[in-house]
Write a protein that holds these residues in place. Sequence first.
Motif, short mmCIF file in Angstrom:
data_model
loop_
_atom_site.label_atom_id
_atom_site.label_comp_id
_atom_site.label_asym_id
_atom_site.label_seq_id
_atom_site.Cartn_x
_atom_site.Cartn_y
_atom_site.Cartn_z
N LYS A 14 -15.59 18.94 -1.84
CA LYS A 14 -15.97 17.54 -1.98
C LYS A 14 -17.24 17.41 -2.82
O LYS A 14 -17.32 16.58 -3.74
N SER A 15 -18.22 18.25 -2.52
CA SER A 15 -19.49 18.21 -3.26
C SER A 15 -19.28 18.55 -4.73
O SER A 15 -19.85 17.92 -5.63
N TYR A 17 -16.51 18.16 -6.58
CA TYR A 17 -15.83 17.09 -7.31
C TYR A 17 -16.69 15.84 -7.43
O TYR A 17 -16.57 15.08 -8.40
N ASP A 18 -17.58 15.63 -6.48
CA ASP A 18 -18.53 14.52 -6.61
C ASP A 18 -19.45 14.75 -7.81
O ASP A 18 -19.77 13.83 -8.57
N ARG A 19 -19.87 16.02 -8.01
CA ARG A 19 -20.74 16.34 -9.15
C ARG A 19 -19.96 16.30 -10.46
O ARG A 19 -20.47 15.87 -11.50
N GLY A 21 -17.31 14.52 -11.22
CA GLY A 21 -16.66 13.25 -11.50
C GLY A 21 -17.01 12.63 -12.84
O GLY A 21 -16.12 12.25 -13.61
N SER A 81 -12.88 13.22 -2.89
CA SER A 81 -14.18 12.93 -3.51
C SER A 81 -14.49 11.44 -3.53
O SER A 81 -13.73 10.64 -4.08
N ASN A 82 -15.63 11.08 -2.99
CA ASN A 82 -16.09 9.69 -3.05
C ASN A 82 -16.36 9.26 -4.49
O ASN A 82 -16.11 8.11 -4.87
N LYS A 83 -16.87 10.19 -5.29
CA LYS A 83 -17.19 9.87 -6.69
C LYS A 83 -15.91 9.57 -7.47
O LYS A 83 -15.88 8.64 -8.29
N GLU A 86 -14.84 6.14 -6.64
CA GLU A 86 -15.70 5.14 -7.29
C GLU A 86 -15.30 4.95 -8.75
O GLU A 86 -15.16 3.82 -9.24
N SER A 105 -10.78 7.63 0.35
CA SER A 105 -11.37 8.96 0.35
C SER A 105 -10.96 9.67 1.63
O SER A 105 -11.25 9.20 2.73
#
Length: 222
Positions: A14-15, A17-19, A21, A81-83, A86, A105
């Motif tokens: 998750k971290s 894919y957030d980075r 994104g 991923s939250n990103k 978004e 998510s």
Amino acid sequence: MDVSRVTRSKKAAKSSYDRLGKWYDLFVSPFEGEFIDTGLHKVQAAPGEVILEIGFGTGQGILKLARAVGNSGRIYGIDISNKMCEITRLKVEKAGFSKWVQLISGDALSLPFPGSSFNAIFMSFTLELFDTPEIPLVLKECQRVLKKDGRLCVVAMKQKHDPTPMLKLYEWAHRIFPNYIDCRPIFVREMLEEASFHILDTADFSSWGLPVEVVVCRNVKK
């Protein structure tokens, strides 16, 4: 079926894919686009259908599915991923599809939908991100939320019984750098058959010397 394991935790995935994104469309999407488009063509989304995409990333598939089903249909997406959520939500709003697209998510190991909800499920370069014991569980969830005779299309890196040197090198890199080379090849068709899906169509491709398979199957188990 001998498949490399996934050692990265869900939290680390998750971290990561957030980075990733904000850079995904620039560095990753161009290499996946051809295969995603092939899968979308084979899944044959039709006006009025209700379709789920698992692991939608930055929304390349979501937008095309939304256009195909129109405002009489519904598109749902789930991504860890939250990103990614978004980024894709902004694209959906810009395209004017918000009324019939819903993004969540979450983890596909536990899909937050009632049984028999979907006409089709689309998954591109996502199934191979799950650890080997998790893949049958994800496919079982797909069976649960698909209508009887609903379609599942999976686009994934393909493992071979006689892997090429390039494939062996890639798997080595996956084991050494799991946070950076996270996809690994799987036996796509065989895993779907083991889960009791009925195979409708397959297509084989190559990306930088690595095999990619597109498989469309039908849910016959209810």
